[in-house]
Design a protein around this motif. Structure first.
Motif, PDB file in Angstrom:
ATOM      1  N   GLN A  14       2.364 -61.386  86.988  1.00 17.41           N
ATOM      2  CA  GLN A  14       0.932 -61.295  87.254  1.00 17.41           C
ATOM      3  C   GLN A  14       0.195 -62.469  86.633  1.00 17.41           C
ATOM      4  O   GLN A  14      -0.733 -63.007  87.219  1.00 17.41           O
ATOM      5  CB  GLN A  14       0.370 -59.988  86.697  1.00 17.41           C
ATOM      6  CG  GLN A  14       0.541 -58.803  87.625  1.00 17.41           C
ATOM      7  CD  GLN A  14      -0.345 -57.660  87.200  1.00 17.41           C
ATOM      8  OE1 GLN A  14      -0.518 -57.420  86.016  1.00 17.41           O
ATOM      9  NE2 GLN A  14      -0.906 -56.960  88.161  1.00 17.41           N
ATOM     10  N   GLU A  37      -8.137 -54.584  89.506  1.00 20.87           N
ATOM     11  CA  GLU A  37      -7.291 -54.467  90.689  1.00 20.87           C
ATOM     12  C   GLU A  37      -8.054 -53.954  91.901  1.00 20.87           C
ATOM     13  O   GLU A  37      -7.494 -53.852  92.992  1.00 20.87           O
ATOM     14  CB  GLU A  37      -6.105 -53.543  90.395  1.00 20.87           C
ATOM     15  CG  GLU A  37      -6.458 -52.083  90.138  1.00 20.87           C
ATOM     16  CD  GLU A  37      -6.982 -51.830  88.731  1.00 20.87           C
ATOM     17  OE1 GLU A  37      -7.329 -50.680  88.419  1.00 20.87           O
ATOM     18  OE2 GLU A  37      -7.029 -52.805  87.944  1.00 20.87           O
ATOM     19  N   THR A  82      -6.191 -58.742  94.699  1.00 19.48           N
ATOM     20  CA  THR A  82      -6.252 -57.448  94.015  1.00 19.48           C
ATOM     21  C   THR A  82      -4.907 -57.059  93.419  1.00 19.48           C
ATOM     22  O   THR A  82      -4.598 -55.888  93.278  1.00 19.48           O
ATOM     23  CB  THR A  82      -6.698 -56.349  94.995  1.00 19.48           C
ATOM     24  OG1 THR A  82      -5.783 -56.325  96.108  1.00 19.48           O
ATOM     25  CG2 THR A  82      -8.086 -56.610  95.515  1.00 19.48           C
ATOM     26  N   ALA A  85      -4.991 -57.227  86.994  1.00 16.56           N
ATOM     27  CA  ALA A  85      -6.153 -56.851  86.198  1.00 16.56           C
ATOM     28  C   ALA A  85      -6.029 -57.599  84.876  1.00 16.56           C
ATOM     29  O   ALA A  85      -4.986 -57.569  84.240  1.00 16.56           O
ATOM     30  CB  ALA A  85      -6.190 -55.345  85.972  1.00 16.56           C
TER      31      ALA A  85
END
Length: 304
Positions: A14, A37, A82, A85
């Protein structure tokens, strides 16, 4: 901009994705940006910062921003990715990082509400009408139901009426395009789909509500704009929520726009679905290959 520090609570993959979407960030002044997200981002930056200009130029939407004090600007927006986070910043003081994060949390994740529109950008509901897939973003509770509206319901109502008035167009187009980007039935057939609004009762309302909206949504989604595929020949009375009333006899159709295409019918409200059903049947008769309905809200039926 000074060295950017990325903070991602999940995994290294990520972190790499987060860095990949912002490869050439050069922003003046101090800034901290949180991502979640749900496709939203929150920022706090010095007032001299060109952070907002940077994001606007890259297609992200600043929904709302305002001076936090004489030196700082705070705001919220919608982004395209998306899958993560986390947050990034260029602050050297770790205590300052925590304070700025706390400010953003207080402003946007507490009971202290400054945003007057809903920003959730996933389709909340799915249903079939006469075999046609229909999707909507939010539940809508009319004032006539008599129940006390929650803060979220007030936000939905506010956005709905702004859309009816032809306002908040950038926001509604962005919310629809983000939600559409997650639906395989749309993304997989984008090249031979067309966006067509379900016509309003009058030509003036139709132009006001959908002309700019369809143009912007077409640009954002990459799907052909079909605003001119249906023409209102004569204005009619408002038939909201009615059944067994002819809602398409005042319309003229131009099949060359939608023949052998997937039609994506868009409207602000799904009530009984009568207008959608009449229009989708007519479009199929005239050569449309399939029809999908997209709505900002679906009216919750009064149980009393």
């Amino acid at each position: 901009m000074n060295k950017i520090v990325f903070q991602c609570p999940f995994c290294t993959d990520q972190m790499e994705q987060l860095q990949a979407i912002t490869p050439k960030i050069v922003v003046d002044g101090d800034a901290l940006v949180q991502f979640d997200e749900r496709g939203q981002f929150y920022f706090l930056c010095t007032s001299i910062s060109n952070l907002q200009q940077h994001y606007t130029e890259n297609g992200w939407l600043i929904v709302y921003s305002y001076p936090f004090n004489k030196e700082l600007t705070i705001g919220i927006g919608l982004h395209e990715d998306t899958f993560f986070a986390g947050y990034y910043h260029n602050l050297e003081d770790n205590e300052k990082v925590q304070i700025w994060n706390d400010i953003i949390d207080f402003a946007f994740r507490s009971e202290f509400h400054r945003i007057f529109y809903p920003l959730e950008n996933y389709f909340k509901g799915f249903l079939k009408l006469d075999g046609n897939l229909c999707l909507y973003l939010y539940d809508y509770v009319p004032v006539s139901h008599g129940s006390k509206a929650t803060i979220e319901q007030k936000k939905v109502t506010n956005l709905l009426f702004r859309m009816k008035e032809g306002m908040a167009v950038s926001l509604t187009a962005k919310l629809f395009s983000l939600a559409m980007s997650r639906i395989y039935a749309i993304t997989n057939k984008k090249d031979y789909s067309i966006l067509i609004p379900i016509p309003a009762a009058t030509s003036v309302r139709n132009q006001q509500r959908f002309f700019t909206f369809c143009h912007m949504l077409s640009e954002r989604s990459g799907i052909k704009n079909g605003f001119n595929a249906i023409r209102i020949t004569t204005d009619r009375e408002e038939l909201k929520g009615t059944r067994n009333a002819d809602k398409i006899s005042n319309l003229e159709f131009y099949p060359s726009y939608f023949k052998n295409r997937q039609v994506i019918l868009i409207d602000d409200v799904l009530n009984t679905g009568e207008g959608f059903l009449q229009l989708s049947e007519k479009l199929r008769e005239l050569g449309a290959k399939s029809v999908i309905g997209l709505f900002l809200v679906k009216t919750l039926q009064d149980k009393h």
